[in-house]
Design a protein around this motif. Structure first.
Motif, PDB file in Angstrom:
ATOM      1  N   LEU A 191      48.986  38.048  28.383  1.00  0.00           N
ATOM      2  CA  LEU A 191      49.823  39.208  28.100  1.00  0.00           C
ATOM      3  C   LEU A 191      49.037  40.508  28.196  1.00  0.00           C
ATOM      4  O   LEU A 191      49.379  41.403  28.981  1.00  0.00           O
ATOM      5  N   PHE A 192      47.972  40.629  27.414  1.00  0.00           N
ATOM      6  CA  PHE A 192      47.190  41.866  27.395  1.00  0.00           C
ATOM      7  C   PHE A 192      46.163  41.893  28.523  1.00  0.00           C
ATOM      8  O   PHE A 192      45.551  40.870  28.845  1.00  0.00           O
ATOM      9  N   ALA A 193      45.965  43.073  29.085  1.00  0.00           N
ATOM     10  CA  ALA A 193      44.965  43.244  30.139  1.00  0.00           C
ATOM     11  C   ALA A 193      43.594  42.819  29.633  1.00  0.00           C
ATOM     12  O   ALA A 193      43.300  42.878  28.435  1.00  0.00           O
ATOM     13  N   GLU A 194      42.744  42.383  30.563  1.00  0.00           N
ATOM     14  CA  GLU A 194      41.396  41.889  30.268  1.00  0.00           C
ATOM     15  C   GLU A 194      41.449  40.616  29.410  1.00  0.00           C
ATOM     16  O   GLU A 194      40.683  40.448  28.473  1.00  0.00           O
ATOM     17  N   ARG A 195      42.391  39.751  29.734  1.00  0.00           N
ATOM     18  CA  ARG A 195      42.512  38.416  29.120  1.00  0.00           C
ATOM     19  C   ARG A 195      42.628  38.469  27.595  1.00  0.00           C
ATOM     20  O   ARG A 195      41.937  37.795  26.874  1.00  0.00           O
ATOM     21  N   GLY A 196      43.557  39.295  27.124  1.00  0.00           N
ATOM     22  CA  GLY A 196      43.829  39.343  25.699  1.00  0.00           C
ATOM     23  C   GLY A 196      42.998  40.322  24.916  1.00  0.00           C
ATOM     24  O   GLY A 196      43.012  40.290  23.678  1.00  0.00           O
ATOM     25  N   GLY A 210      37.351  41.367  19.408  1.00  0.00           N
ATOM     26  CA  GLY A 210      37.452  40.060  20.034  1.00  0.00           C
ATOM     27  C   GLY A 210      38.819  39.877  20.672  1.00  0.00           C
ATOM     28  O   GLY A 210      39.788  40.558  20.339  1.00  0.00           O
ATOM     29  N   ARG A 211      38.917  38.957  21.610  1.00  0.00           N
ATOM     30  CA  ARG A 211      40.158  38.762  22.352  1.00  0.00           C
ATOM     31  C   ARG A 211      41.197  37.984  21.547  1.00  0.00           C
ATOM     32  O   ARG A 211      40.859  37.122  20.743  1.00  0.00           O
ATOM     33  N   PHE A 212      42.461  38.309  21.803  1.00  0.00           N
ATOM     34  CA  PHE A 212      43.571  37.469  21.347  1.00  0.00           C
ATOM     35  C   PHE A 212      43.728  36.339  22.368  1.00  0.00           C
ATOM     36  O   PHE A 212      44.395  36.485  23.386  1.00  0.00           O
ATOM     37  N   LYS A 213      43.115  35.191  22.083  1.00  0.00           N
ATOM     38  CA  LYS A 213      43.084  34.123  23.074  1.00  0.00           C
ATOM     39  C   LYS A 213      44.466  33.564  23.378  1.00  0.00           C
ATOM     40  O   LYS A 213      44.740  33.120  24.497  1.00  0.00           O
ATOM     41  N   LYS A 214      45.351  33.566  22.369  1.00  0.00           N
ATOM     42  CA  LYS A 214      46.701  33.053  22.605  1.00  0.00           C
ATOM     43  C   LYS A 214      47.514  33.990  23.494  1.00  0.00           C
ATOM     44  O   LYS A 214      48.561  33.588  24.012  1.00  0.00           O
ATOM     45  N   GLY A 229      52.375  43.881  39.751  1.00  0.00           N
ATOM     46  CA  GLY A 229      52.026  42.877  40.750  1.00  0.00           C
ATOM     47  C   GLY A 229      50.666  42.250  40.543  1.00  0.00           C
ATOM     48  O   GLY A 229      50.373  41.194  41.126  1.00  0.00           O
ATOM     49  N   ASN A 230      49.812  42.847  39.709  1.00  0.00           N
ATOM     50  CA  ASN A 230      48.487  42.294  39.469  1.00  0.00           C
ATOM     51  C   ASN A 230      48.506  41.142  38.476  1.00  0.00           C
ATOM     52  O   ASN A 230      47.520  40.413  38.364  1.00  0.00           O
ATOM     53  N   GLY A 231      49.615  41.011  37.762  1.00  0.00           N
ATOM     54  CA  GLY A 231      49.749  39.903  36.819  1.00  0.00           C
ATOM     55  C   GLY A 231      49.285  40.273  35.422  1.00  0.00           C
ATOM     56  O   GLY A 231      48.240  40.904  35.239  1.00  0.00           O
ATOM     57  N   PHE A 232      50.067  39.871  34.431  1.00  0.00           N
ATOM     58  CA  PHE A 232      49.691  40.112  33.038  1.00  0.00           C
ATOM     59  C   PHE A 232      48.397  39.373  32.706  1.00  0.00           C
ATOM     60  O   PHE A 232      48.182  38.246  33.138  1.00  0.00           O
ATOM     61  N   GLY A 233      47.540  40.043  31.939  1.00  0.00           N
ATOM     62  CA  GLY A 233      46.274  39.444  31.534  1.00  0.00           C
ATOM     63  C   GLY A 233      45.106  39.806  32.422  1.00  0.00           C
ATOM     64  O   GLY A 233      43.949  39.658  32.013  1.00  0.00           O
ATOM     65  N   ALA A 234      45.370  40.286  33.641  1.00  0.00           N
ATOM     66  CA  ALA A 234      44.287  40.691  34.535  1.00  0.00           C
ATOM     67  C   ALA A 234      43.676  42.002  34.057  1.00  0.00           C
ATOM     68  O   ALA A 234      44.288  42.768  33.316  1.00  0.00           O
ATOM     69  N   SER A 235      42.449  42.280  34.505  1.00  0.00           N
ATOM     70  CA  SER A 235      41.778  43.513  34.108  1.00  0.00           C
ATOM     71  C   SER A 235      42.591  44.736  34.505  1.00  0.00           C
ATOM     72  O   SER A 235      42.668  45.713  33.761  1.00  0.00           O
ATOM     73  N   ASN A 236      43.207  44.673  35.681  1.00  0.00           N
ATOM     74  CA  ASN A 236      44.060  45.767  36.147  1.00  0.00           C
ATOM     75  C   ASN A 236      45.529  45.403  36.024  1.00  0.00           C
ATOM     76  O   ASN A 236      46.381  45.895  36.765  1.00  0.00           O
ATOM     77  N   GLY A 237      45.833  44.527  35.082  1.00  0.00           N
ATOM     78  CA  GLY A 237      47.208  44.109  34.869  1.00  0.00           C
ATOM     79  C   GLY A 237      48.007  45.116  34.079  1.00  0.00           C
ATOM     80  O   GLY A 237      47.486  46.145  33.631  1.00  0.00           O
ATOM     81  N   PRO A 238      49.288  44.853  33.867  1.00  0.00           N
ATOM     82  CA  PRO A 238      50.155  45.802  33.163  1.00  0.00           C
ATOM     83  C   PRO A 238      49.720  46.026  31.720  1.00  0.00           C
ATOM     84  O   PRO A 238      49.253  45.118  31.033  1.00  0.00           O
ATOM     85  N   GLY A 239      49.876  47.266  31.285  1.00  0.00           N
ATOM     86  CA  GLY A 239      49.729  47.617  29.875  1.00  0.00           C
ATOM     87  C   GLY A 239      50.987  48.329  29.431  1.00  0.00           C
ATOM     88  O   GLY A 239      52.045  48.189  30.048  1.00  0.00           O
ATOM     89  N   PHE A 240      50.884  49.126  28.389  1.00  0.00           N
ATOM     90  CA  PHE A 240      52.044  49.861  27.893  1.00  0.00           C
ATOM     91  C   PHE A 240      52.135  51.264  28.491  1.00  0.00           C
ATOM     92  O   PHE A 240      53.104  51.977  28.245  1.00  0.00           O
ATOM     93  N   GLY A 241      51.117  51.654  29.262  1.00  0.00           N
ATOM     94  CA  GLY A 241      51.168  52.950  29.923  1.00  0.00           C
ATOM     95  C   GLY A 241      51.035  54.139  29.002  1.00  0.00           C
ATOM     96  O   GLY A 241      51.461  55.246  29.351  1.00  0.00           O
TER      97      GLY A 241
END
Length: 409
Positions: free
Chosen positions: A244-249, A236-240, A295-307
Motif C-alpha cells: 500500500l505505502f510507497a517504499e514497501r510500507g 520502521g516499515r508497516f510490513k502488512k 501505473g508504478n504500483g502501490f508499494g513501489a518507491s515511486n508508487g502512489p501516495g496521497f499527493g
C-alpha cells in the motif's frame, strides 16, 4: 533532587502506560497546537514557556517553565464526508468515529542554576476514517466498476505516540538551547481496500527515534523569540502494508520547523505569532502523487501516495491576565491545504483539508500552585473536489475542547 527524580520517574511510567492517542487532523495530520494553553491561543507556543509541553513546542522553553507538571485530556470531534460518482450513481457518505478522548502529559524541573529537564507525551494522527458499506453486496464506494470495489466498511486509522524527554541549558541570561529525543510508536490499520490488493490484514505497528532542537531568547522585558526544528523521523516499515505505502510500507514522520515571537504589550496582555512548516512531500507514502504514479504500483518507491503538499501555518494568539485568578485566551490558525484536485479520490481515506481554526481558552488559578486550563476550538469546513478516476469531493470540519490540571512545586 530526590523528590524531583521520583516525580520524573513516575511521569515516565505514566507516559509509557498512556493509551495511544486517537487520530487528529488539523494542519494536515498534525494538531493545530500542543497543550491546552497553546490550543486556546491558535496553537502559538514557540516563544512561550507557560507550561511543560516544551518537548513538542520548543525544547528550550523548559529553561523558563519552572518546576511543574500538566495533565489533561481533550475531546476531539472531526466531521469527514465524501461524495463520489460511480456507475451506481452519486452518493455522499460520512465517516463514523467522530468523537475521541485524547490524553496529554508534560513535566519540567530545574536541575541546577542553568540546567533544566522535562518530559512531554503527545500524539499525531489524522488518517482516521470509517465509511459504512453502502452498496448492495456489502461493497464500499471506492471502486471504478462493480467488479473492483472493496467490500465492507472502508477506512484507515493512523495513530502516533511520541515520548519526548527534554534537556535545556541557559547558555546566557535569557537565552537557552534545548534538545528532545523523540521516541515514536505508530500504529496503522486499513479496511475495505480489496480493490488495491489489501485484504484487511489488520493492525500493524512500527517504531522510530527522532530529534527536536530548540532555541528561546528574551530580547528585553517585552519581546521573546523562539525556534524549533525536527528532521524527518525514519520509522520502521508497516510490513502488512508493504503493498500500500510507497517504499514497501515505509511511513516516516515529516520534517517540520517553527519560528515564533511573543510581545508583552502591557503587564496584562501578551500577543504571540508563530509560523510553522510541515514538509509532507518529503515522505513518499504521503507526498507521492496518487494518479500520476498509479501505473508504478502501490508499494513501489515511486508508487502512489496521497499527493500531499507541504503545509505552511500562521498562528496568532492573545492572552489577557484579567485578574489574579483568571487568564483569558483567544487565537486564530490559518494553514494551507495539503490536498489538490488530482489527488482527491484517494484522499477520501484521509481528508485532512481544514485550513482555518478559531480558538478560545482560559486558566483559573486555584491557588499559587494549582490551576485549571480550558480550551475550545472550531476548524471551519473546507471542501476539495476532483474529477478522476471519478468525480469526487471531500470535506472536513472539526470541534474540540479540553481540560488540563497543572501544579507548580
Amino acid at each position: 533532587m530526590n523528590v524531583r527524580m521520583h516525580v520524573l520517574r513516575g511521569a515516565t511510567l505514566l507516559a509509557l502506560g498512556t493509551a495511544l492517542p486517537p487520530a487528529q487532523a488539523t494542519n494536515g495530520y498534525f494538531p493545530h497546537g500542543f497543550g491546552l494553553k497553546a490550543k486556546g491561543m491558535g496553537g502559538t507556543a514557540v516563544a512561550q514557556s507557560h507550561d511543560a509541553f516544551g518537548g513538542v513546542n520548543n525544547p528550550a522553553s523548559v529553561s523558563y517553565a519552572g518546576n511543574r507538571w500538566d495533565l489533561g485530556a481533550e475531546v476531539f470531534m472531526p466531521r469527514r464526508s465524501a461524495t463520489v460518482s460511480t456507475p451506481m450513481g452519486a452518493m455522499e457518505v460520512k465517516s463514523g468515529k467522530d468523537s475521541f478522548l485524547i490524553p496529554e502529559l508534560g513535566f519540567t524541573t530545574r536541575l541546577s542554576g542553568k540546567l533544566s529537564a522535562g518530559l512531554t507525551v503527545y500524539g499525531n494522527g489524522g488518517m482516521n476514517t470509517e465509511y459504512p458499506a453502502v452498496f448492495p453486496g456489502n461493497s464500499n464506494f471506492m471502486c471504478s466498476s462493480p467488479t473492483t470495489c472493496g467490500t465492507g466498511k472502508l477506512g484507515v486509522d493512523l495513530m502516533q505516540l511520541i515520548v519526548a524527554p527534554t534537556v535545556s541549558y541557559e547558555v546566557a541570561p535569557g537565552h537557552a538551547l534545548g534538545v528532545s529525543p523523540l521516541l515514536v510508536y505508530q500504529r496503522f490499520k486499513a479496511q475495505g481496500l480489496q480493490a488495491f490488493g489489501i485484504n484487511n490484514p489488520g493492525t500493524d505497528d512500527s517504531t522510530g527515534v527522532g530529534l527536536r532542537l530548540g532555541y528561546m531568547g528574551k530580547l528585553g522585558d517585552a519581546v521573546t523569540i523562539g525556534a524549533s526544528y525536527s528532521p524527518k523521523i525514519a520509522m520502521g516499515r508497516f510490513k502488512k502494508y508493504e503493498r500500500l505505502f510507497a517504499e514497501r510500507g515505509d511511513f516516516d514522520i515529516p520534517e517540520n520547523y517553527a519560528l515564533g515571537v511573543a510581545f508583552q504589550v502591557s503587564p496584562a496582555v501578551q500577543v504571540a505569532l508563530d509560523y510553522s512548516r510541515i514538509n509532507y512531500s518529503g515522505v513518499k507514502a504521503i507526498g507521492n502523487a496518487s494518479l500520476a504514479n498509479f501505473g508504478n504500483g502501490f508499494g513501489a518507491s515511486n508508487g502512489p501516495g496521497f499527493g500531499w503538499r507541504d503545509v505552511e501555518v500562521v498562528k496568532l494568539g492573545v492572552q489577557w491576565q484579567l485578574n489574579p485568578q483568571w487568564t483569558l485566551r483567544a487565537g486564530y490558525n490559518q494553514g494551507t491545504n495539503p490536498v489538490t484536485s488530482p489527488d482527491v479520490f484517494l484522499n477520501t481515506l484521509a481528508p485532512g483539508v481544514i485550513k482555518s481554526h478559531i480558538t478560545l481558552g482560559a486558566t483559573y488559578s486555584l491557588s499559587d500552585k494549582d490551576e485549571l486550563t480550558f480550551a475550545a476550538w472550531h476548524g471551519s469546513k473546507n471542501t476539495v473536489s476532483g474529477s478522476a478516476p471519478a468525480p469526487t469531493s471531500i470535506g472536513m470540519s472539526q470541534n474540540g475542547f479540553g481540560l488540563q490540571y497543572s501544579r507548580r512545586y
